[in-house]
Design a protein around this motif. Structure first.
Motif, PDB file in Angstrom:
ATOM      1  N   ALA A 335       0.833  -1.207   0.000  1.00  0.00           N
ATOM      2  CA  ALA A 335       0.000   0.000   0.000  1.00  0.00           C
ATOM      3  C   ALA A 335       0.864   1.251   0.000  1.00  0.00           C
ATOM      4  CB  ALA A 335      -0.927  -0.002   1.215  1.00  0.00           C
ATOM      5  N   ALA A 336       1.971   1.222   0.721  1.00  0.00           N
ATOM      6  CA  ALA A 336       2.868   2.381   0.748  1.00  0.00           C
ATOM      7  C   ALA A 336       3.380   2.697  -0.648  1.00  0.00           C
ATOM      8  CB  ALA A 336       4.032   2.110   1.695  1.00  0.00           C
ATOM      9  N   ARG A 337       3.714   1.665  -1.401  1.00  0.00           N
ATOM     10  CA  ARG A 337       4.179   1.889  -2.768  1.00  0.00           C
ATOM     11  C   ARG A 337       3.054   2.472  -3.630  1.00  0.00           C
ATOM     12  NH1 ARG A 337       5.922  -2.394  -7.456  1.00  0.00           N
ATOM     13  NH2 ARG A 337       7.106  -0.930  -8.731  1.00  0.00           N
ATOM     14  N   ALA A 338       1.844   1.912  -3.472  1.00  0.00           N
ATOM     15  CA  ALA A 338       0.712   2.395  -4.271  1.00  0.00           C
ATOM     16  C   ALA A 338       0.388   3.853  -3.964  1.00  0.00           C
ATOM     17  CB  ALA A 338      -0.507   1.521  -4.015  1.00  0.00           C
ATOM     18  N   LEU A 339       0.629   4.275  -2.717  1.00  0.00           N
ATOM     19  CA  LEU A 339       0.304   5.639  -2.294  1.00  0.00           C
ATOM     20  C   LEU A 339       1.526   6.557  -2.309  1.00  0.00           C
ATOM     21  CD1 LEU A 339      -2.024   4.689   0.702  1.00  0.00           C
ATOM     22  CD2 LEU A 339      -2.739   5.528  -1.548  1.00  0.00           C
ATOM     23  N   HIS A 340       2.633   6.060  -2.877  1.00  0.00           N
ATOM     24  CA  HIS A 340       3.860   6.844  -3.013  1.00  0.00           C
ATOM     25  C   HIS A 340       4.375   7.330  -1.664  1.00  0.00           C
ATOM     26  CE1 HIS A 340       2.967   6.720  -7.277  1.00  0.00           C
ATOM     27  NE2 HIS A 340       1.770   7.247  -7.039  1.00  0.00           N
ATOM     28  N   SER A 341       4.272   6.459  -0.671  1.00  0.00           N
ATOM     29  CA  SER A 341       4.782   6.771   0.655  1.00  0.00           C
ATOM     30  C   SER A 341       6.083   6.004   0.873  1.00  0.00           C
ATOM     31  CB  SER A 341       3.761   6.367   1.730  1.00  0.00           C
ATOM     32  OG  SER A 341       4.269   6.591   3.021  1.00  0.00           O
ATOM     33  N   ASP A 342       7.036   6.655   1.471  1.00  0.00           N
ATOM     34  CA  ASP A 342       8.358   6.051   1.677  1.00  0.00           C
ATOM     35  C   ASP A 342       8.378   5.249   2.972  1.00  0.00           C
ATOM     36  OD1 ASP A 342      11.014   5.418   1.217  1.00  0.00           O
ATOM     37  OD2 ASP A 342      11.758   7.238   2.207  1.00  0.00           O
ATOM     38  N   GLU A 343       7.621   4.162   2.996  1.00  0.00           N
ATOM     39  CA  GLU A 343       7.552   3.320   4.188  1.00  0.00           C
ATOM     40  C   GLU A 343       8.835   2.509   4.342  1.00  0.00           C
ATOM     41  OE1 GLU A 343       5.176   1.854   7.543  1.00  0.00           O
ATOM     42  OE2 GLU A 343       5.442   3.664   6.367  1.00  0.00           O
ATOM     43  N   LYS A 344       9.312   2.406   5.579  1.00  0.00           N
ATOM     44  CA  LYS A 344      10.550   1.689   5.860  1.00  0.00           C
ATOM     45  C   LYS A 344      10.343   0.187   5.726  1.00  0.00           C
ATOM     46  CE  LYS A 344      14.125   1.103   9.384  1.00  0.00           C
ATOM     47  NZ  LYS A 344      14.547   1.462  10.779  1.00  0.00           N
ATOM     48  N   TRP A 345      11.212  -0.462   4.975  1.00  0.00           N
ATOM     49  CA  TRP A 345      11.187  -1.919   4.837  1.00  0.00           C
ATOM     50  C   TRP A 345      12.145  -2.542   5.854  1.00  0.00           C
ATOM     51  CZ3 TRP A 345      10.015  -5.339   0.269  1.00  0.00           C
ATOM     52  CH2 TRP A 345       8.955  -4.838  -0.485  1.00  0.00           C
ATOM     53  N   PRO A 346      11.899  -3.781   6.263  1.00  0.00           N
ATOM     54  CA  PRO A 346      12.890  -4.478   7.093  1.00  0.00           C
ATOM     55  C   PRO A 346      14.219  -4.544   6.351  1.00  0.00           C
ATOM     56  CG  PRO A 346      10.840  -5.717   6.989  1.00  0.00           C
ATOM     57  CD  PRO A 346      10.731  -4.630   5.972  1.00  0.00           C
ATOM     58  N   VAL A 347      15.297  -4.317   7.049  1.00  0.00           N
ATOM     59  CA  VAL A 347      16.606  -4.290   6.376  1.00  0.00           C
ATOM     60  C   VAL A 347      16.903  -5.619   5.687  1.00  0.00           C
ATOM     61  CG1 VAL A 347      17.561  -2.499   7.851  1.00  0.00           C
ATOM     62  CG2 VAL A 347      17.751  -4.905   8.557  1.00  0.00           C
ATOM     63  N   GLN A 348      16.380  -6.715   6.245  1.00  0.00           N
ATOM     64  CA  GLN A 348      16.629  -8.019   5.646  1.00  0.00           C
ATOM     65  C   GLN A 348      15.968  -8.166   4.274  1.00  0.00           C
ATOM     66  OE1 GLN A 348      15.449  -7.394   8.680  1.00  0.00           O
ATOM     67  NE2 GLN A 348      16.415  -8.691  10.252  1.00  0.00           N
ATOM     68  N   TYR A 349      14.935  -7.328   4.018  1.00  0.00           N
ATOM     69  CA  TYR A 349      14.179  -7.434   2.776  1.00  0.00           C
ATOM     70  C   TYR A 349      14.498  -6.303   1.796  1.00  0.00           C
ATOM     71  CZ  TYR A 349      11.058 -10.892   5.010  1.00  0.00           C
ATOM     72  OH  TYR A 349      10.526 -11.998   5.612  1.00  0.00           O
ATOM     73  N   GLU A 350      15.380  -5.391   2.163  1.00  0.00           N
ATOM     74  CA  GLU A 350      15.626  -4.222   1.332  1.00  0.00           C
ATOM     75  C   GLU A 350      16.017  -4.581  -0.090  1.00  0.00           C
ATOM     76  OE1 GLU A 350      15.478  -1.030   1.211  1.00  0.00           O
ATOM     77  OE2 GLU A 350      14.812  -0.486   3.205  1.00  0.00           O
ATOM     78  N   ARG A 351      16.767  -5.669  -0.275  1.00  0.00           N
ATOM     79  CA  ARG A 351      17.226  -5.987  -1.618  1.00  0.00           C
ATOM     80  C   ARG A 351      16.084  -6.424  -2.545  1.00  0.00           C
ATOM     81  NH1 ARG A 351      19.247 -10.098   1.706  1.00  0.00           N
ATOM     82  NH2 ARG A 351      18.566 -12.231   1.247  1.00  0.00           N
ATOM     83  N   ALA A 352      14.909  -6.688  -1.959  1.00  0.00           N
ATOM     84  CA  ALA A 352      13.743  -7.067  -2.784  1.00  0.00           C
ATOM     85  C   ALA A 352      12.782  -5.903  -2.969  1.00  0.00           C
ATOM     86  CB  ALA A 352      13.013  -8.238  -2.141  1.00  0.00           C
ATOM     87  N   ARG A 353      13.128  -4.739  -2.415  1.00  0.00           N
ATOM     88  CA  ARG A 353      12.200  -3.600  -2.471  1.00  0.00           C
ATOM     89  C   ARG A 353      12.047  -3.121  -3.916  1.00  0.00           C
ATOM     90  NH1 ARG A 353      12.418   1.449   1.715  1.00  0.00           N
ATOM     91  NH2 ARG A 353      10.663   2.648   0.880  1.00  0.00           N
ATOM     92  N   PRO A 354      10.802  -2.932  -4.379  1.00  0.00           N
ATOM     93  CA  PRO A 354      10.589  -2.481  -5.761  1.00  0.00           C
ATOM     94  C   PRO A 354      11.197  -1.087  -5.996  1.00  0.00           C
ATOM     95  CG  PRO A 354       8.564  -3.325  -4.796  1.00  0.00           C
ATOM     96  CD  PRO A 354       9.545  -3.203  -3.691  1.00  0.00           C
TER      97      PRO A 354
END
Length: 354
Positions: A335-354
């Motif tokens: 939802a954060a991506r859809a709403l253009h919000s810079d929501e923090k991702w878990p550091v372990q998952y950052e490499r998969a962030r779109p």
């Protein structure tokens, strides 16, 4: 900036966003104790970005469970067992909440995937209590009417459960006054046929829920928010309704409740409920407008833009998601991506962030 992903403060608790996980029974506890399932289930929603992760309806006594697989908080040992789950939720940046409850006449039933019907004592069931000896449905047992001693014990059980929730580290406590369970049963004329000071006119039907609220607020720290989940209507003529809900909400606000979690139904099995996207949101808006208390909207809120609109236009202060978060624990991140919000991702998952 997204309103849905703005921070939200109640008392000393700041939530990182307005997406809250509804309390959803998992029917997977053993003697009221959590299992690895609960750690993974609740922990995944914290990793997924929710602002508040609320644990399922947690029974204040063994006989207050909906099913033998319900979570409990009727002993200090139960509280100790919840500490690792609370710690993990909070370590991921989410607030940890727990809903405490007594199932009343809807207790002693099987898990939904085994039919959800009432259990006999031979099947591991137990006797159930209610305001009056009126069964939930034709196939349910006739409950025993609560006596004065039962009422005093219920207040005490909620109080002790609240203390244990604090000691376990929970940030938020919610009292369950919805969905046809015991405190809702006292509110609704459909279940409460008493002729003493706990039945009849509205003032009397409010009495036990308000006694529980007062006792819990005494032991729940002043710095921590207290929520109430309320069924705003039974969807049945002559039952609990919105106007009565507004009276109760005002009383709850005066007693230190911080947010009303606005749901509906659950009192009778054959209510005609016009379910549809956001169908319960107007209840939250009415309580927010008329009472001046923070509210959460719940019920078929599935899309990011829908949730954003609810918060941005002040229909509610936050949204509680249930089934949508069962389908997708990472809904807040998407939802954060859809709403253009810079929501923090878990550091372990950052490499998969779109």
């Amino acid at each position: 900036m997204s309103a849905l992903f703005s921070s939200f403060r109640l008392r000393s608790q700041t939530f990182r966003n307005r997406i809250f996980v509804s309390p959803m029974c998992q029917y997977s506890s053993i003697d009221g104790f959590p299992t690895a399932w609960h750690l993974v289930h609740l922990g995944s929603r914290a990793v997924g970005g929710a602002g508040l992760v609320m644990m399922e309806a947690t029974a204040v006594s063994p006989e207050g469970r909906i099913s033998p697989g319900d979570q409990g908080l009727w002993s200090d040992e139960h509280g100790e067992a919840l500490k690792p789950i609370v710690h993990f939720i909070r370590s991921q940046g989410a607030a940890a909440g727990v809903q405490i409850a007594h199932a009343g006449r809807k207790a002693s039933t099987d898990a939904p995937w085994r039919g959800g019907g009432p259990l006999s004592q031979a099947e591991g069931g137990w006797s159930v209590i209610a305001p009056s000896p009126v069964p939930f449905a034709t196939n349910h047992p006739r409950p025993e009417a609560c006596r004065e001693a039962d009422l005093r014990r219920i207040v005490t059980d909620f109080t002790h459960a609240a203390r244990r929730a604090h000691e376990a580290g929970f940030d938020v406590l919610e009292l369950h006054m919805a969905h046809g369970y015991l405190l809702h049963e006292f509110l609704s004329p459909l279940a409460n046929r008493r002729d003493d000071r706990y039945g009849g006119r509205l003032e009397n039907r409010l009495r036990l829920p308000l006694e529980v609220t007062d006792a819990v607020r005494e032991v729940w720290p002043e710095t921590k928010p207290l929520f109430v989940r309320l069924s705003a209507t039974d969807w049945v003529d002559g039952g609990w309704d919105v106007e009565q809900s507004l009276v109760l909400a005002r009383e709850l606000k005066n007693r230190g409740v911080d947010l009303i979690d606005c749901s509906s139904g659950g009192m009778v099995p054959d209510a005609k409920i016009p379910a549809g996207p956001g169908y319960q949101t107007p209840f939250a808006t009415r309580v927010r407008t008329d009472v001046g208390i923070a509210v959460g909207a719940v019920g078929l809120i599935n899309e990011p833009l829908q949730a954003e609109q609810i918060v941005r236009t002040n229909l509610a202060d936050c949204v509680f998601l249930g089934r949508e978060l069962l389908r997708d624990p990472y809904w807040p991140l998407h939802a954060a991506r859809a709403l253009h919000s810079d929501e923090k991702w878990p550091v372990q998952y950052e490499r998969a962030r779109p």
